[in-house]
Design an enzyme around this catalytic site. Structure first.
Site, PDB file in Angstrom:
ATOM      1  N   ASN A 185      -4.724 -19.728 -12.908  1.00  0.00           N
ATOM      2  CA  ASN A 185      -5.225 -18.985 -11.744  1.00  0.00           C
ATOM      3  C   ASN A 185      -5.512 -17.502 -12.234  1.00  0.00           C
ATOM      4  O   ASN A 185      -4.393 -17.025 -12.760  1.00  0.00           O
ATOM      5  CB  ASN A 185      -4.475 -19.215 -10.596  1.00  0.00           C
ATOM      6  N   LYS A 244      -6.667 -15.128 -10.699  1.00  0.00           N
ATOM      7  CA  LYS A 244      -6.725 -14.064  -9.553  1.00  0.00           C
ATOM      8  C   LYS A 244      -7.895 -13.019  -9.852  1.00  0.00           C
ATOM      9  O   LYS A 244      -8.885 -13.581 -10.150  1.00  0.00           O
ATOM     10  CB  LYS A 244      -5.321 -13.580  -9.722  1.00  0.00           C
ATOM     11  N   HIS A 280      -3.225 -20.036  -1.331  1.00  0.00           N
ATOM     12  CA  HIS A 280      -2.385 -19.572  -2.231  1.00  0.00           C
ATOM     13  C   HIS A 280      -1.458 -18.313  -1.564  1.00  0.00           C
ATOM     14  O   HIS A 280      -2.101 -17.879  -0.539  1.00  0.00           O
ATOM     15  CB  HIS A 280      -3.304 -18.894  -3.402  1.00  0.00           C
ATOM     16  N   GLU A 315      -0.952 -15.502  -2.034  1.00  0.00           N
ATOM     17  CA  GLU A 315      -1.476 -14.272  -1.932  1.00  0.00           C
ATOM     18  C   GLU A 315      -2.565 -14.367  -1.033  1.00  0.00           C
ATOM     19  O   GLU A 315      -2.898 -13.139  -0.184  1.00  0.00           O
ATOM     20  CB  GLU A 315      -2.245 -13.593  -3.266  1.00  0.00           C
ATOM     21  N   GLU A 358       4.435 -23.503  -4.897  1.00  0.00           N
ATOM     22  CA  GLU A 358       4.769 -21.966  -5.758  1.00  0.00           C
ATOM     23  C   GLU A 358       5.650 -21.165  -4.589  1.00  0.00           C
ATOM     24  O   GLU A 358       5.049 -20.623  -3.771  1.00  0.00           O
ATOM     25  CB  GLU A 358       3.340 -21.312  -5.812  1.00  0.00           C
ATOM     26  N   GLY A 395       4.544 -13.933 -10.219  1.00  0.00           N
ATOM     27  CA  GLY A 395       4.640 -12.978 -10.885  1.00  0.00           C
ATOM     28  C   GLY A 395       5.856 -12.050 -10.999  1.00  0.00           C
ATOM     29  O   GLY A 395       5.674 -10.613 -11.159  1.00  0.00           O
ATOM     30  N   SER A 410       5.770 -17.754 -12.235  1.00  0.00           N
ATOM     31  CA  SER A 410       6.148 -17.201 -13.599  1.00  0.00           C
ATOM     32  C   SER A 410       6.496 -18.257 -14.736  1.00  0.00           C
ATOM     33  O   SER A 410       7.244 -18.368 -15.489  1.00  0.00           O
ATOM     34  CB  SER A 410       7.542 -16.553 -13.359  1.00  0.00           C
ATOM     35  N   GLY A 433      -0.215 -15.076 -14.643  1.00  0.00           N
ATOM     36  CA  GLY A 433      -0.013 -13.922 -15.533  1.00  0.00           C
ATOM     37  C   GLY A 433      -0.263 -14.499 -16.990  1.00  0.00           C
ATOM     38  O   GLY A 433      -0.811 -14.076 -17.694  1.00  0.00           O
TER      39      GLY A 433
HETATM   40  P1  PGA Z   1       2.259 -16.283 -12.076  1.00  0.00           P
HETATM   41  O1  PGA Z   1       1.374 -16.744 -10.771  1.00  0.00           O
HETATM   42  O2  PGA Z   1       2.480 -17.375 -12.875  1.00  0.00           O
HETATM   43  O3  PGA Z   1       1.774 -15.032 -12.510  1.00  0.00           O
HETATM   44  O4  PGA Z   1       3.897 -16.199 -11.329  1.00  0.00           O
HETATM   45  C1  PGA Z   1       1.262 -18.115 -10.287  1.00  0.00           C
HETATM   46  C2  PGA Z   1       0.323 -18.176  -9.229  1.00  0.00           C
HETATM   47  O5  PGA Z   1       0.304 -17.218  -8.229  1.00  0.00           O
HETATM   48  O6  PGA Z   1      -0.609 -19.045  -8.789  1.00  0.00           O
END
Ligand code: PGA
Length: 251
Positions: free
Chosen positions: A11, A13, A98, A100, A170, A176, A215, A237
């Site tokens: 992803n 983003k 998601h 976010e 998640e 993140g 993460s 990330g």
């Molecule tokens: P992250 O994000 O690996 O940066 O924690 C995962 C996601 O939001 O799908």
């Protein structure tokens, strides 16, 4: 034969425009030869999607999707992208709900249900994201939150459509933050998700991949994907660097 092949989904983003994406894929494809034992998927920004599908035209093994859609198929919704438009541009998967989208943009459970239905109606596959916030976990509500999000997300799908979807667990506190759910915590929640999916879609639910996200890194991916009930990972990330992502998908 494996019932569910592990899925490694990136992803991106709001990262990587078309130029960056092309450079990324030139490097990535050198390090990742086609493998029948796993599925790799990319979720680039919508405007980057054509560059990604073009770079992957000889790699039908790698799936591409968008990070969000509007539930209406077309119309006066300035700034939005619909499922039929995403499909026309080469998407096969769509992230829905998601964290976010839910917590920055105020997306509701009801809207995730409308979006999953729109995705399925367009012949695409929804990847429904669910997960509790830290305060919800601290109050012991993590299971109730995840089950509520899951039921609402698939509420407008027929059992057969649910059976072709993907789910990503998640936990919001792990996204993140560098803080990952332990493999045991992930397995426990994935078992809850699987139980609810079975209730809603019957035995066919056994084919639904349930991914973990939050993460995930090259340091923890092997341990997470070997945890019971964890069928893959959704990575933010750590998917942004081509070499690092190639290491993760070879886990
Ligand atoms: P992250 O994000 O690996 O940066 O924690 C995962 C996601 O939001 O799908």
């Amino acid at each position: 034969m494996m019932l569910r092949k592990p899925v490694f989904a990136a992803n991106w983003k709001m990262n990587h425009g078309p130029t960056d994406a092309k450079a990324f894929l030139r490097t990535f494809l050198v390090h990742y030869a086609r493998r029948a034992d796993r599925t790799v998927a990319f979720f680039p920004p919508a405007l980057t999607l054509p560059a990604v599908t073009d770079a992957l035209r000889d790699r039908s093994d790698i799936l591409v999707g968008v990070q969000n859609i509007h539930w209406e198929p077309k119309g006066a919704f300035t700034g939005e992208v619909s499922a039929p438009i995403a499909r026309d541009a080469g998407a096969r998967l769509v992230l829905v709900g998601h964290s976010e989208r839910r917590h920055i943009f105020g997306e509701t459970d009801e809207q995730t249900g409308l979006k999953c239905a729109a995705v399925a109606a367009a012949g695409l596959v929804p990847v429904l994201c669910v997960g509790e916030k830290l305060d919800e976990r601290e109050r012991g509500m993590e299971e109730a939150v995840v089950v509520r999000q899951l039921r609402a997300g698939v509420a407008r799908l027929q059992p057969g459509q649910i059976a072709t979807a993907l789910v990503a667990y998640e936990p919001v506190w792990a996204i993140g933050t560098g803080r990952t759910a332990s493999p045991n915590d992930a397995s426990a929640m994935h078992a809850v998700v699987r139980r609810v999916l079975k209730e809603l879609a019957g035995e066919r639910a056994a084919h639904i991949p349930v991914l973990y996200g939050g993460s995930v890194s090259r340091g923890n991916v092997a341990e997470l994907i070997s945890a019971p009930e964890v069928d893959g990972v959704l990575v933010g990330g750590a998917s942004l660097d081509a070499d690092g992502w190639a290491t993760i998908v070879r886990a």
